[in-house]
Write an enzyme that holds these catalytic residues in place. Structure first.
Site, mmCIF file in Angstrom:
data_model
loop_
_atom_site.group_PDB
_atom_site.id
_atom_site.type_symbol
_atom_site.label_atom_id
_atom_site.label_comp_id
_atom_site.label_asym_id
_atom_site.label_seq_id
_atom_site.Cartn_x
_atom_site.Cartn_y
_atom_site.Cartn_z
ATOM 1 N N HIS A 23 5.943 3.296 -10.609
ATOM 2 C CA HIS A 23 6.349 3.192 -9.205
ATOM 3 C C HIS A 23 6.248 1.745 -8.723
ATOM 4 C CE1 HIS A 23 6.584 4.871 -4.990
ATOM 5 N NE2 HIS A 23 6.064 3.680 -4.756
ATOM 6 N N GLU A 24 5.100 1.129 -8.933
ATOM 7 C CA GLU A 24 4.893 -0.230 -8.434
ATOM 8 C C GLU A 24 5.701 -1.248 -9.236
ATOM 9 O OE1 GLU A 24 3.520 -0.752 -5.652
ATOM 10 O OE2 GLU A 24 2.801 1.305 -5.430
ATOM 11 N N HIS A 27 9.179 -1.399 -7.820
ATOM 12 C CA HIS A 27 9.250 -2.276 -6.640
ATOM 13 C C HIS A 27 9.334 -3.737 -7.075
ATOM 14 C CE1 HIS A 27 8.666 0.713 -3.585
ATOM 15 N NE2 HIS A 27 7.426 1.008 -3.932
#
Length: 221
Positions: A23-24, A27
């Site tokens: 997820h990170e 980003h």
């Protein structure tokens, strides 16, 4: 330890080692591709789970998901640093970076749903595959869908707020963004703890309904 509890423990471990880092990283990668190297310079353009781990967020995820045996989970990783001024596309660039995280959770959910659906559609395989493995796959799909839907709520600091601001008229976004950010904790509590919708908070009702729809489509349940 029951199979349900053990499956929840395994899924929390997988999320901390794989789900949150993906997820990170998503980003960070989106920001890097759009011209912002902040996350890269701070060592966040990586899948290394250690650099993305937030102690409080990880502990909360473990407590809530394991205690509920997979019916509820709340937690977070260390937020990825992004400088919106460096992004190509202005507000739309910021929205793309924000959406990259929830989209990665959807991809992970799909990756687990494909084998799960195939197994469940084959009665011979269902009898051969350990129940624990099926429970882990199912809970992994669920927790990724939860994180995707929750993060897309248009309330700061959730990713969905940046997507909302990108599509609002500039003057409206400029006027309301500081207000929403100032009262974000109150808004989150109202949506997920206070405002009722047929016997439960409206945020929980929305999350549950969307997840049920995705589960029906992805897994056939």
């Amino acid at each position: 330890m029951s199979d349900e509890l053990l499956a929840a423990v395994i899924v929390v471990a997988i999320m901390l080692l794989v789900g949150f880092p993906v997820h990170e990283f998503s980003h960070a990668l989106a920001a890097y591709r759009l011209g912002d190297s902040t996350a890269r310079f701070m060592g966040r353009l990586t899948l290394n789970p250690i650099v993305h781990f937030d102690p409080l967020g990880g502990i909360l995820l473990g407590i809530t998901f394991i205690a509920s045996q997979g019916t509820f989970g709340f937690g977070w990783a260390k937020p990825t640093p992004v400088n919106p001024r460096n992004l190509e596309g202005g507000r739309y660039g910021e929205a793309i970076v924000a959406a990259a995280g929830p989209i990665s959770n959807l991809v992970l959910a799909i990756a687990a749903a494909i084998p799960l659906r195939y197994i469940l559609s084959n009665l011979t395989l269902v009898d051969q595959v350990p129940t624990l493995a099926l429970q882990v796959l199912y809970l992994f799909v669920v927790i990724n869908l939860v994180l995707m839907v929750f993060n897309l709520f248009p309330i700061p600091p959730l990713d969905g707020s940046k997507v909302l601001f990108a599509f609002l008229p500039p003057q409206v976004a400029w006027r309301w963004r500081p207000v929403l950010e100032q009262y974000r904790c109150v808004l989150l509590m109202l949506v997920f703890l206070v405002l009722p919708a047929r016997g439960m908070p409206i945020g929980t009702r929305i999350v549950g309904s969307v997840i049920d729809a995705f589960l029906s489509f992805l897994v056939g349940l």
